[in-house]
Design a protein around this motif. Sequence first.
Motif, short mmCIF file in Angstrom:
data_model
loop_
_atom_site.label_atom_id
_atom_site.label_comp_id
_atom_site.label_asym_id
_atom_site.label_seq_id
_atom_site.Cartn_x
_atom_site.Cartn_y
_atom_site.Cartn_z
N VAL A 120 8.18 -7.88 -2.05
CA VAL A 120 8.06 -7.29 -0.73
C VAL A 120 7.89 -8.39 0.31
O VAL A 120 7.09 -9.31 0.13
N VAL A 121 8.64 -8.27 1.39
CA VAL A 121 8.50 -9.22 2.49
C VAL A 121 7.36 -8.70 3.36
O VAL A 121 7.37 -7.55 3.80
N ILE A 122 6.36 -9.55 3.58
CA ILE A 122 5.16 -9.12 4.31
C ILE A 122 4.96 -9.95 5.57
O ILE A 122 5.41 -11.09 5.66
N VAL B 36 0.51 -6.30 6.43
CA VAL B 36 -0.63 -6.32 5.52
C VAL B 36 -1.84 -7.02 6.14
O VAL B 36 -1.73 -7.73 7.14
N ASP B 37 -2.96 -6.80 5.46
CA ASP B 37 -4.20 -7.48 5.79
C ASP B 37 -4.81 -7.92 4.47
O ASP B 37 -4.58 -7.28 3.44
N ASP B 38 -5.55 -9.02 4.48
CA ASP B 38 -6.22 -9.49 3.28
C ASP B 38 -7.66 -9.00 3.31
O ASP B 38 -8.39 -9.27 4.27
N ARG B 39 -8.04 -8.29 2.26
CA ARG B 39 -9.41 -7.78 2.15
C ARG B 39 -9.93 -8.05 0.75
O ARG B 39 -9.37 -7.55 -0.23
N GLU B 40 -10.98 -8.83 0.69
CA GLU B 40 -11.63 -9.13 -0.59
C GLU B 40 -10.63 -9.62 -1.63
O GLU B 40 -10.63 -9.18 -2.78
N GLY B 41 -9.74 -10.50 -1.21
CA GLY B 41 -8.77 -11.09 -2.12
C GLY B 41 -7.60 -10.19 -2.48
O GLY B 41 -6.83 -10.51 -3.37
N ARG B 42 -7.48 -9.07 -1.80
CA ARG B 42 -6.38 -8.12 -2.07
C ARG B 42 -5.49 -8.04 -0.84
O ARG B 42 -5.95 -8.15 0.28
N VAL B 43 -4.20 -7.81 -1.08
CA VAL B 43 -3.25 -7.61 0.01
C VAL B 43 -3.13 -6.10 0.22
O VAL B 43 -2.63 -5.39 -0.64
N ILE B 44 -3.62 -5.63 1.36
CA ILE B 44 -3.68 -4.20 1.66
C ILE B 44 -2.63 -3.86 2.71
O ILE B 44 -2.63 -4.44 3.81
N LEU C 14 -0.97 -2.09 5.78
CA LEU C 14 -1.48 -1.40 6.97
C LEU C 14 -0.40 -0.56 7.65
O LEU C 14 -0.70 0.43 8.31
N GLY C 15 0.83 -1.02 7.55
CA GLY C 15 1.92 -0.35 8.24
C GLY C 15 3.24 -0.95 7.81
O GLY C 15 3.30 -1.78 6.91
N ILE C 16 4.28 -0.50 8.49
CA ILE C 16 5.62 -0.99 8.18
C ILE C 16 6.36 -1.20 9.49
O ILE C 16 6.13 -0.49 10.47
N LEU C 17 7.22 -2.20 9.52
CA LEU C 17 8.05 -2.48 10.67
C LEU C 17 9.49 -2.53 10.18
O LEU C 17 9.80 -3.27 9.25
N THR C 18 10.34 -1.74 10.80
CA THR C 18 11.75 -1.70 10.39
C THR C 18 12.63 -2.33 11.45
O THR C 18 12.24 -2.47 12.62
N ASP C 19 13.83 -2.69 11.04
CA ASP C 19 14.80 -3.22 11.99
C ASP C 19 15.10 -2.17 13.06
O ASP C 19 15.30 -2.49 14.24
N GLY D 87 -5.67 0.49 -3.66
CA GLY D 87 -4.97 0.43 -2.39
C GLY D 87 -4.24 -0.87 -2.13
O GLY D 87 -3.71 -1.09 -1.05
N GLY D 88 -4.19 -1.75 -3.13
CA GLY D 88 -3.48 -3.02 -2.99
C GLY D 88 -1.97 -2.84 -3.11
O GLY D 88 -1.49 -1.97 -3.83
N LEU D 89 -1.25 -3.67 -2.40
CA LEU D 89 0.21 -3.60 -2.38
C LEU D 89 0.79 -3.96 -3.76
O LEU D 89 0.47 -4.99 -4.33
N VAL D 90 1.63 -3.08 -4.28
CA VAL D 90 2.34 -3.30 -5.54
C VAL D 90 3.81 -3.56 -5.27
O VAL D 90 4.42 -4.44 -5.86
#
Length: 155
Positions: free
Chosen positions: A17-19, A44-52, A54-59, A117-120
């Motif tokens: 995933v491109v973040i 994304v945001d980093d929380r407690e060592g996890r990539v969470i 937050l939203g998505i941005l499209t072309d 809730g971490g990004l997979v």
Amino acid sequence: MKGGVNMPIGEICNREVVIVRKEDSILEAAKLMREYHVGDVVVVDDREGRVIPLGILTDRDIVVELIAKEVPLDSVSVQDVMSEDLISASENRGVWDTIQCMRARGIRRIVVVDDGGGLVGILSIDDLLELLSGELSDLAKLSMKEWDREKETRG
């Protein structure tokens, strides 16, 4: 990719995933989309060592919300344009259930998360079409084999 509609989406989602971060510039996000040949980036945001996520941005967000309105790109950040109403699905959710969710919400991609809730990964309509076309092809082959077997036994 066997397993079809009962398969958990975590097995078929794109894990590359491109973040971006919400404070990043729109220009940075657009350059990443171009570099990686993708139509979206996950914010994304980093929380407690996890990539969470937050939203998505499209072309499309960039074109419709900024370029078409002639908004100077250097005056806005990713946070100003991203879709904050992020639809996500557990990596353990089944394909069929995910398709129904995407259809009901009118979305072409869904962010896949783990139990914390971490990004997979991300799952797009294209990924689903590839899976389902393979399943349909297998079904068509089954029908042809049955027809061939019948021809052999009846002479």
